[in-house]
Design an enzyme around this catalytic site. Sequence first.
Site, PDB file in Angstrom:
ATOM      1  N   PHE A   4       0.874  -1.167   0.000  1.00  0.00           N
ATOM      2  CA  PHE A   4       0.000   0.000   0.000  1.00  0.00           C
ATOM      3  C   PHE A   4       0.917   1.226   0.000  1.00  0.00           C
ATOM      4  CE2 PHE A   4      -2.597   3.289   1.993  1.00  0.00           C
ATOM      5  CZ  PHE A   4      -3.691   3.241   1.148  1.00  0.00           C
ATOM      6  N   ASP A  28       1.611  -5.101   8.388  1.00  0.00           N
ATOM      7  CA  ASP A  28       0.434  -4.242   8.228  1.00  0.00           C
ATOM      8  C   ASP A  28      -0.769  -5.162   8.018  1.00  0.00           C
ATOM      9  OD1 ASP A  28      -1.681  -2.738   7.175  1.00  0.00           O
ATOM     10  OD2 ASP A  28      -0.334  -1.307   6.201  1.00  0.00           O
ATOM     11  N   TYR A  53     -11.204   0.381  10.355  1.00  0.00           N
ATOM     12  CA  TYR A  53     -12.437   0.779   9.659  1.00  0.00           C
ATOM     13  C   TYR A  53     -12.803  -0.143   8.509  1.00  0.00           C
ATOM     14  CZ  TYR A  53      -8.717   3.399   7.267  1.00  0.00           C
ATOM     15  OH  TYR A  53      -7.546   3.774   6.664  1.00  0.00           O
ATOM     16  N   LYS A  54     -12.045  -1.203   8.319  1.00  0.00           N
ATOM     17  CA  LYS A  54     -12.387  -2.151   7.259  1.00  0.00           C
ATOM     18  C   LYS A  54     -13.164  -3.319   7.871  1.00  0.00           C
ATOM     19  CE  LYS A  54      -8.240  -0.764   4.679  1.00  0.00           C
ATOM     20  NZ  LYS A  54      -8.866  -0.001   3.593  1.00  0.00           N
ATOM     21  N   ARG A  76     -12.635  -4.077  -7.281  1.00  0.00           N
ATOM     22  CA  ARG A  76     -12.402  -4.778  -6.000  1.00  0.00           C
ATOM     23  C   ARG A  76     -13.734  -5.088  -5.330  1.00  0.00           C
ATOM     24  NH1 ARG A  76      -8.418  -2.154  -1.736  1.00  0.00           N
ATOM     25  NH2 ARG A  76     -10.247  -0.796  -1.569  1.00  0.00           N
TER      26      ARG A  76
END
Lengths: 413, 413
Positions: B136, B205, B230-231, B385
């Site tokens: 990322f 991560d 938050y995922k 996605r």
Amino acid sequence: MSETPAAGALAEEARALDAADALAPLRDRFVLDPGTVYLDGNSLGALPEGVAGRLADVVSREWGRLRIRSWTESGWWTMPERVGDLIAPLVGAAPGQIVVGDSTSVNVFKALIGAVRLARADSAQRDEILVDAATFPTDGYIAASAARLTGCTVRAVPADAVSEAVGERTAAVLLNHVDYRTGALHDLPALTAAARRAGAVSVWDLCHSAGALPVGLDEHGVDLAVGCTYKFLNGGPGSPAYLYVRSGLQDRFETPLPGWTSHAEPFAMAPDYRPAAGAARGRVGTPDILSMAALEEALRVWDGVRIEDVRAKSLALTDFFLRCVAARQDEGAAVTVRSLTPAEHARRGSQVALLCDPEDGAEQVMAELIARGVVGDFRRPGVLRFGFTPLYTSFKDVERAARVLGEVIGGDR
Amino acid sequence: MSETPAAGALAEEARALDAADALAPLRDRFVLDPGTVYLDGNSLGALPEGVAGRLADVVSREWGRLRIRSWTESGWWTMPERVGDLIAPLVGAAPGQIVVGDSTSVNVFKALIGAVRLARADSAQRDEILVDAATFPTDGYIAASAARLTGCTVRAVPADAVSEAVGERTAAVLLNHVDYRTGALHDLPALTAAARRAGAVSVWDLCHSAGALPVGLDEHGVDLAVGCTYKFLNGGPGSPAYLYVRSGLQDRFETPLPGWTSHAEPFAMAPDYRPAAGAARGRVGTPDILSMAALEEALRVWDGVRIEDVRAKSLALTDFFLRCVAARQDEGAAVTVRSLTPAEHARRGSQVALLCDPEDGAEQVMAELIARGVVGDFRRPGVLRFGFTPLYTSFKDVERAARVLGEVIGGDR
């Protein structure tokens, strides 16, 4: 307890001052209970009226129903700069120079590393960070960390001595605008000018001044500034902080905390960092929307309010408090207090710090005050802190606080 | 549109799979609308039922009425470790090793600088940070910043090649557990062991794996880890991230972001930093209470849920999606798709990434899917996605998403 004539006169004066106070109606913009005198807004500001409703909408509709669409449709993505622009007029900044996010500590880190890099771009041998010796502790810790990572040393000097101490080795000067303990206001225009003359970059911590008095960031040529939003800006517990980078430095500001949200092309997801233009360069992670929405709503209490009027009332409140406290002291009391806060207006923030004698009585005095509905706080070893938020503090509050303090320390006549 | 027999069979299969799904009742713990198939929980998780009520209470009572008292009386002060201990079982960590706060980016920074210092304490010549080449973007930017500040260089290598690349010059290895773009799951046990054998410190991560599959931080001897909430943890937009420092390293972990809240004696307000013991050492600024309270409540949806069961359903969902997509493709379609996500279970996270041919059709395809109530997202240049959150995604959702995708790309027979 019967009131003495002097006490009655102070209560009468409080009523007159409140009646003449043009800011008095602003109190209705906050959730307050009449039984409490809240003088700890310099630690956590009171709840503004609109926040609960705004947060309910953000949670239930923006997050709950729109979900991911809210990043664009509810304006989440642009919130850090938008809320920054709401803070800007309160600290004397033109739009486009403030970004909201992260904690004050993290922003101090961005600012200090950025400052050292800016200073060294002009003069590579600068290797010193000057710090206010009475600084809020975290600022000092972060300065030490920034120094370790950039090969600098930290030198702590009293704020008054900074103008003499700053020199050709100085990269950055980190100062607190108002001392968190004593409430002393430092001379931002003069100290900023001194840093600039020496070729150093100025970094101001506005935690205890923003929202309480005019700061004049642009007017005085401040380079970088940070501040929290949960004290006089009433953003809520741990609400996001902000970073100011003056427009003339933005293109050269190099953050130690780059992120995709501060990339010139965030959605390109590029492997190499290319910083965005403007205030957005200070962003790092995904914006914290719930807390930032609460803050945005909290800042609406400033609609139509001039910071100069707030300052005038702040000084009137602290003047009146000091007078009431003096009138309520008894030489024979178990505990006596003296003010650590400068009497001179030009050197006073929006709090009064009273040092207790004996010092070890202070914690108990504050506990007793709180039990009697007067909320300030206590800082070791012997300091009682009282913060005055002009938007919701009345002169009646002030008179009551001093009266109860007099009762608690045994000085009531 | 009439259904073909094949389509009817898939819909029937979906009904059977949902009927047999022991996790299906968990869907009621979320606010969802029946008209939408939400497959973007890998970007922003859906709203858990209890959050709105909890936040209303935190705002109106804890902040509004108790104000400053809530730091102790409402448990605000201990929230970063308390919420960390709620995340711990989901990532295979014993209590006392996770602290919540700041953004993922800021925690990557703490972890990487801390990792370099730990590695150098044993071997001063280590001067390289290895980073997953497909990382990322922010992780790569932060790695470059950490390298610049510590005199290291960054070397980007494919995750599969890290075991060979890691060596005596390597200080830290920063890896994404699941690739944000392709959904590929990297071999955390093997890569962690390889880093350890080489004397390097591992930093993982977990943004795209925590809450979707077992991580096993303690079991596999991971040194440091970070993740967002938050995922798959459904904490809300920009909710605070977390930092894991394994207990054996905590005493030697040196953060680049020290603050009064991570001081051994916070309220001493001491000029010198002395780090707290345990997970609290990873704290920096004042905890962000509103967002952290939302997260704490969101984590209650995990009550009684085993992450192994979540993983089993996740694989069943992605398997079924891939089969449905294949069944819905037409060779003569305007746009065709192929999966970038590994077919092998051991290498698959909880999302499916479909590469469009032609690539420049992808953005429009996703816009059309969203317009028809199927929400995924788009990553340049040509990737669709789809994230699968087993707590609230049904097999019926999956079948519908693939069916609508087939319609949109013109492959419906």
